[in-house]
Scaffold this motif. Structure first.
Motif, PDB file in Angstrom:
ATOM      1  N   THR A   1       0.796  -1.231   0.000  1.00 53.65           N
ATOM      2  CA  THR A   1       0.000   0.000   0.000  1.00 53.65           C
ATOM      3  C   THR A   1       0.829   1.282   0.000  1.00 53.65           C
ATOM      4  OG1 THR A   1      -0.148  -0.071   2.420  1.00 53.65           O
ATOM      5  CG2 THR A   1      -1.937  -1.110   1.181  1.00 53.65           C
TER       6      THR A   1
ATOM      7  N   PRO B   1      -7.259   2.940  -4.502  1.00 53.68           N
ATOM      8  CA  PRO B   1      -8.115   3.036  -3.307  1.00 53.68           C
ATOM      9  C   PRO B   1      -8.711   4.442  -3.162  1.00 53.68           C
ATOM     10  CG  PRO B   1      -5.807   3.201  -2.686  1.00 53.68           C
ATOM     11  CD  PRO B   1      -5.837   3.037  -4.176  1.00 53.68           C
TER      12      PRO B   1
ATOM     13  N   SER C   1      -9.921   6.709  -0.174  1.00 46.22           N
ATOM     14  CA  SER C   1      -9.871   6.789   1.292  1.00 46.22           C
ATOM     15  C   SER C   1     -11.094   7.507   1.845  1.00 46.22           C
ATOM     16  CB  SER C   1      -8.602   7.505   1.744  1.00 46.22           C
ATOM     17  OG  SER C   1      -7.473   6.736   1.423  1.00 46.22           O
TER      18      SER C   1
ATOM     19  N   THR D   1     -12.436   1.697   3.004  1.00 44.43           N
ATOM     20  CA  THR D   1     -11.619   2.079   1.853  1.00 44.43           C
ATOM     21  C   THR D   1     -12.043   1.260   0.641  1.00 44.43           C
ATOM     22  OG1 THR D   1      -9.745   2.528   3.320  1.00 44.43           O
ATOM     23  CG2 THR D   1      -9.258   2.315   0.972  1.00 44.43           C
TER      24      THR D   1
ATOM     25  N   TYR E   1     -12.150   0.256  -3.407  1.00 47.49           N
ATOM     26  CA  TYR E   1     -11.139   0.310  -4.454  1.00 47.49           C
ATOM     27  C   TYR E   1     -11.656  -0.320  -5.741  1.00 47.49           C
ATOM     28  CZ  TYR E   1     -10.210  -4.530  -2.947  1.00 47.49           C
ATOM     29  OH  TYR E   1     -10.335  -5.854  -2.612  1.00 47.49           O
TER      30      TYR E   1
END
Length: 197
Positions: free
Chosen positions: A60, A103, A105, A110, A112
């Motif tokens: 990430t 992703p 936020s 989260t 995606y």
């Protein structure tokens, strides 16, 4: 399955020490639907659903996108009866994939979206009953083979407060480049990931 676990462990250990932050290791399970593969047919039977289990590494800390490297094993064991005998067949799809995801936020969850490529090792394990000829009963079973594939995906992660754990749910639309016609199927999984320190 041992090869899959070993591969994911090696990938985790091969990452440079400074990059360990932002890596999570996860397990997942789910189901496959609409797996209608050309060249495989058992008349009168539902053959398009399978169970699924897998492992994944998620990175990430890359710029803009996250990377998911995963191994998934989909399988179904079936028994077909006819003319006083039974025919057992286990079919499987061992998939290794790499996916780039974007992703979004949000405060608690989260979501995606992403896409990726994969290799699919398609396997068929069976013993033909004595006196049977599969084509006599319109049963078609192709040989074992490995094929390339690709997928689109969407999902979401939910972090657990005060724990380095994340819950995940994901949908994938998959294509496998099988001979003559592309195999298209859906997979839905739920999983749990542990974030490395």
């Amino acid at each position: 399955m041992k090869r899959l676990i070993l591969t994911l462990i090696i990938l985790a250990l091969a990452a440079p020490g400074y990059a360990l932050t932002g890596i999570s290791i996860g397990v997942k399970g789910g189901m496959v639907s609409n797996y209608e593969q050309p060249g495989f047919a058992v008349p009168g039977e539902d053959t398009d659903a399978m169970n699924l289990a897998g492992l994944q590494l998620k990175f990430t800390k890359l710029p803009m996108i996250d990377l998911i490297v995963s191994g998934e094993y989909a399988w179904k064991k079936e028994t077909y009866s006819g003319f006083g005998q039974s025919f057992e067949l286990t079919r499987s799809d061992l998939q290794f994939s790499a996916s780039a995801i974007y992703p979004f936020s949000l405060p608690v969850v989260t979501p995606y979206l992403g896409a990726g490529v994969a290799t699919h090792s398609l396997g068929y394990d069976y013993v033909e009953p004595v006196g049977w000829a599969l084509d006599t009963y319109d049963i078609e079973v192709p040989g074992n083979e490995t094929r390339m594939g690709y997928h689109l995906m969407g999902g979401f992660d939910v972090g657990l407060p005060a724990f380095p754990l994340t819950l995940n749910a994901e949908y994938r639309l998959n294509w496998v480049s099988t001979p003559d016609e592309v195999t298209k199927y859906n997979s839905i999984t739920a999983g749990l990931s542990f974030s490395l320190p």
